[in-house]
Design an enzyme around this catalytic site. Structure first.
Site, PDB file in Angstrom:
ATOM      1  N   GLU A 141     -11.603  30.753   3.243  1.00  0.00           N
ATOM      2  CA  GLU A 141     -11.038  31.188   4.513  1.00  0.00           C
ATOM      3  C   GLU A 141     -11.150  30.335   5.832  1.00  0.00           C
ATOM      4  OE1 GLU A 141     -10.259  34.341   4.996  1.00  0.00           O
ATOM      5  OE2 GLU A 141     -10.937  34.786   3.386  1.00  0.00           O
TER       6      GLU A 141
ATOM      7  N   SER B 173      -4.715 -10.030  -4.303  1.00  0.00           N
ATOM      8  CA  SER B 173      -4.552  -8.938  -4.296  1.00  0.00           C
ATOM      9  C   SER B 173      -4.322  -8.619  -5.239  1.00  0.00           C
ATOM     10  CB  SER B 173      -2.947  -8.777  -3.348  1.00  0.00           C
ATOM     11  OG  SER B 173      -2.635  -7.177  -3.151  1.00  0.00           O
TER      12      SER B 173
ATOM     13  N   GLY C 109       0.713  -1.361  -0.260  1.00  0.00           N
ATOM     14  CA  GLY C 109      -0.201   0.143  -0.078  1.00  0.00           C
ATOM     15  C   GLY C 109       0.972   1.311   0.084  1.00  0.00           C
TER      16      GLY C 109
ATOM     17  N   HIS D  69       5.133   1.242  12.302  1.00  0.00           N
ATOM     18  CA  HIS D  69       4.392   1.073  13.500  1.00  0.00           C
ATOM     19  C   HIS D  69       4.572   0.778  14.310  1.00  0.00           C
ATOM     20  CE1 HIS D  69       1.364   3.570  15.528  1.00  0.00           C
ATOM     21  NE2 HIS D  69       0.328   3.291  14.610  1.00  0.00           N
TER      22      HIS D  69
END
Length: 336
Positions: free
Chosen positions: A232, A56, A31, A113
């Site tokens: 904004e 996949s 990924g 991670h």
């Protein structure tokens, strides 16, 4: 090696590719991070195989790049270093089913991670050393910077500090994906995981998107044009963040008008208050206790109905519709 506020920082001269080039690496997943790691490793002359399920959708993309693709189990079986780059919510299942049975003493298990290791969802087998190599940027940027001869800052950490070879290998890996070109910071699985989740939830994603959306809604509810509200409260956000990225808050404030800077000092603390800090403390406590991790994994295991509902509601917000319409008229917002 240098030091920044007690952080050890490593650069190209502090890492040696020989530690990784003598090993076979399996990148599990293709990924955002997976494709960047695999391609950068290949271009650094590292023997790399991609592990993907047989059907996949990413298999053809990886093979088109000339990468060898096997099933996760096959890739792990033939590797010395296994880098887990599948989504957090499926990593433990993939690990138990395909990776753990194919690890042997002396192998290295790596993560970008620390989520599953830190919260005990993945327990590495005895004899397998574990390290963290986490680029601080999306995979697309990791790849783009590498191709341009640059890099994205990276975090490294080891689970067992008694083995110096693991840190050397982690640094070699970080160098192979371009991290040492920008600086590699040494941390721990705990610190990387908890700060990453907190940053995403309280500031970068949850906090920022809620602030923009609330500002947009406030203007629209008071009769202002949704187009003006979008410009904004959303469109100009990039301009401000870019200035902060380039030189911090002082650089941003030196680049805006005195009127805007005075409003920053005066009104910002009225919007983001001491009560906001209290809520942030609660968020951090929720993360540290593992409650968010358990909540997210339970959501995934139950089919993700709440997640999908929230995603659908956010995608249908007026701010998103106005933004899509405006961006379609802005050639400079098109991806290059």
């Amino acid at each position: 090696m240098t030091s920044v506020d007690n952080f050890k920082v490593f650069y190209d001269e502090d890492a040696d590719l020989k530690w990784l080039r003598g090993k076979k690496v399996a990148v599990i997943g293709y990924g955002s991070q997976g494709h960047a790691h695999a391609l950068n490793l290949r271009d650094s002359e590292v023997a790399v195989t991609v592990g993907l399920p047989l059907h996949s959708a990413s298999k053809a993309r990886a093979e088109a790049e000339g990468l060898r693709v096997l099933t996760p189990a096959q890739a792990a079986s033939g590797a010395d270093v296994v880098m887990m780059l599948v989504p957090d919510e499926v990593a433990a299942e993939v690990f138990q089913q395909d990776i753990a049975p194919n690890l042997k003493p002396g192998d290295f298990l790596a993560f970008a991670h620390g989520f599953n290791v830190h919260f005990g969802k993945i327990v590495p087998p005895a004899g397998v050393e574990v390290f963290l190599a986490a680029p601080k940027g999306p995979g697309r940027t990791v790849r783009q910077q590498f191709v341009q001869g640059k890099g994205v800052p990276c975090l490294v950490g080891v689970l067992n500090e008694e083995h110096p070879d693991t840190l050397r290998l982690a640094l070699s890996y970080a160098k192979a994906i371009g991290g040492t070109r920008a600086g590699v910071f040494q941390t721990t699985f705990k610190e990387e995981t908890e700060t990453d989740l907190f940053g995403e939830q309280a500031v970068l994603c949850g906090g920022l998107t809620s602030l923009m959306k609330m500002g947009f809604e406030t203007l629209v509810e008071n009769g202002y044009s949704p187009v003006m509200a979008y410009f904004e409260c959303v469109h100009e956000m990039k301009l401000i963040v870019d200035l902060i990225y380039e030189g911090g808050l002082s650089h941003m404030r030196a680049s805006i008008s005195n009127t805007a800077e005075f409003g920053d000092y005066l009104v910002g603390p009225k919007v983001v208050t001491a009560q906001t800090r209290e809520r942030m403390q609660e968020v951090l406590g929720h993360i540290k206790a593992g409650e968010f991790a358990n909540q997210w994994l339970a959501e995934h295991q139950s089919g993700g109905a709440t997640f999908k509902k929230l995603r659908h509601l956010e995608q249908g917000h007026l701010m998103e519709k106005i933004g899509a319409s405006l961006r379609s008229r802005m050639s400079f917002t098109k991806p290059t």
